[in-house]
Design a protein around this motif. Structure first.
Motif, short mmCIF file in Angstrom:
data_model
loop_
_atom_site.label_atom_id
_atom_site.label_comp_id
_atom_site.label_asym_id
_atom_site.label_seq_id
_atom_site.Cartn_x
_atom_site.Cartn_y
_atom_site.Cartn_z
N ASP A 93 0.87 -1.19 0.00
CA ASP A 93 0.00 0.00 0.00
C ASP A 93 0.90 1.23 0.00
OD1 ASP A 93 -1.80 2.03 0.42
OD2 ASP A 93 -2.60 1.24 2.29
N LEU A 94 1.09 1.83 -1.16
CA LEU A 94 2.01 2.95 -1.30
C LEU A 94 1.41 4.28 -0.86
CD1 LEU A 94 3.64 1.99 -4.70
CD2 LEU A 94 4.51 1.60 -2.38
N MET A 100 8.01 3.01 10.63
CA MET A 100 9.41 3.42 10.82
C MET A 100 9.91 4.18 9.59
SD MET A 100 9.77 2.23 13.79
CE MET A 100 11.48 2.55 14.07
N ALA A 101 10.33 5.44 9.78
CA ALA A 101 10.82 6.28 8.69
C ALA A 101 12.25 5.90 8.31
CB ALA A 101 10.77 7.74 9.10
N ASP A 102 12.61 6.15 7.05
CA ASP A 102 13.98 5.94 6.59
C ASP A 102 14.86 7.12 6.96
OD1 ASP A 102 13.87 3.33 5.24
OD2 ASP A 102 12.39 4.34 3.99
N GLN A 122 9.01 13.07 8.02
CA GLN A 122 9.54 11.71 7.85
C GLN A 122 9.38 11.29 6.40
OE1 GLN A 122 7.19 9.51 10.73
NE2 GLN A 122 8.79 9.78 12.27
N ILE A 123 10.47 10.74 5.85
CA ILE A 123 10.48 10.28 4.47
C ILE A 123 10.67 8.76 4.48
CG2 ILE A 123 11.72 10.38 2.27
CD1 ILE A 123 12.36 13.28 2.92
N PHE A 124 9.95 8.10 3.59
CA PHE A 124 9.96 6.64 3.49
C PHE A 124 10.39 6.27 2.08
CE2 PHE A 124 6.80 8.15 6.41
CZ PHE A 124 7.05 7.42 7.56
N ASP A 125 11.50 5.56 1.94
CA ASP A 125 12.00 5.16 0.63
C ASP A 125 10.95 4.34 -0.11
OD1 ASP A 125 14.35 6.45 1.25
OD2 ASP A 125 15.41 4.61 1.82
N VAL A 129 4.62 9.63 -0.25
CA VAL A 129 3.86 10.16 0.88
C VAL A 129 4.76 10.06 2.10
CG1 VAL A 129 1.83 9.84 2.34
CG2 VAL A 129 1.67 9.40 -0.10
N GLY A 130 4.89 11.18 2.82
CA GLY A 130 5.65 11.21 4.06
C GLY A 130 4.73 11.61 5.20
#
Length: 171
Positions: A93-94, A100-102, A122-125, A129-130
């Motif tokens: 689900d993108l 947990m953020a990258d 927070q950014i997620f690889d 969407v952050g």
């Protein structure tokens, strides 16, 4: 958390590889830990509405799930498809970032709730969407933010369109 889980082979976000993992599903009958494999009948509570553990409507066959990759221990949310009351697919689900953020960027966006600069983005690889977190003691606003490939915010307080997604607490 749901007590149903499935073993599924699904694409992994970062490496575009496939993983086999336990997928914790957040809908249906949740009384005991039980396994459901792809292609098997999904356990629903008869005579109940979807939000109370009943079957998903045919026109809205997707339910929410959660996965922790057994190889790298990164978490992500997924969508499980139920067709004819059978588990037919599980996909990442993108639009729903992991817990947990990258990485985090401090103060790049003002809080839409209070206007404070005391925020963390927070950014997620693998996601566009952050999550924005306000650290102001009187606010603590949390919201999703759509961003571009460089991690620059595009749409604050982003609310994904969740047509057909039904989660159940089964209380």
């Amino acid at each position: 958390m749901s007590r149903w889980f499935a073993h599924a082979v699904m694409p992994k976000l970062k490496r575009h590889a496939e993983i086999e993992a336990e997928v914790y599903l957040h809908f249906g009958l949740c009384a005991n830990f039980q396994k459901v494999r792809l292609g098997e009948q999904y356990p629903f509570m008869r005579g109940r509405r979807p939000q109370n553990g009943g079957p998903l409507p045919a026109e809205q066959p997707w339910g929410l799930g959660y996965v922790v990759c057994p190889a790298c221990e990164k978490d992500f949310h997924c969508l499980a498809e139920i067709r004819d009351e059978k588990l037919t697919a599980v996909v990442p689900d993108l639009e729903n970032p992991p817990f947990m953020a990258d990485r985090e960027l401090p103060g790049v966006i003002d809080c839409p709730g209070c206007g404070s600069h005391k925020t963390r983005f927070q950014i997620f690889d693998g996601y566009h969407v952050g999550r924005l977190l306000c650290d102001e003691s009187a606010c603590h606003h949390i919201c999703l933010v759509r961003h571009n490939d460089a991690g620059l915010p595009l749409e604050v307080d982003y609310h994904p369109q969740r047509v057909g997604i039904i989660a159940s607490t089964n209380t």
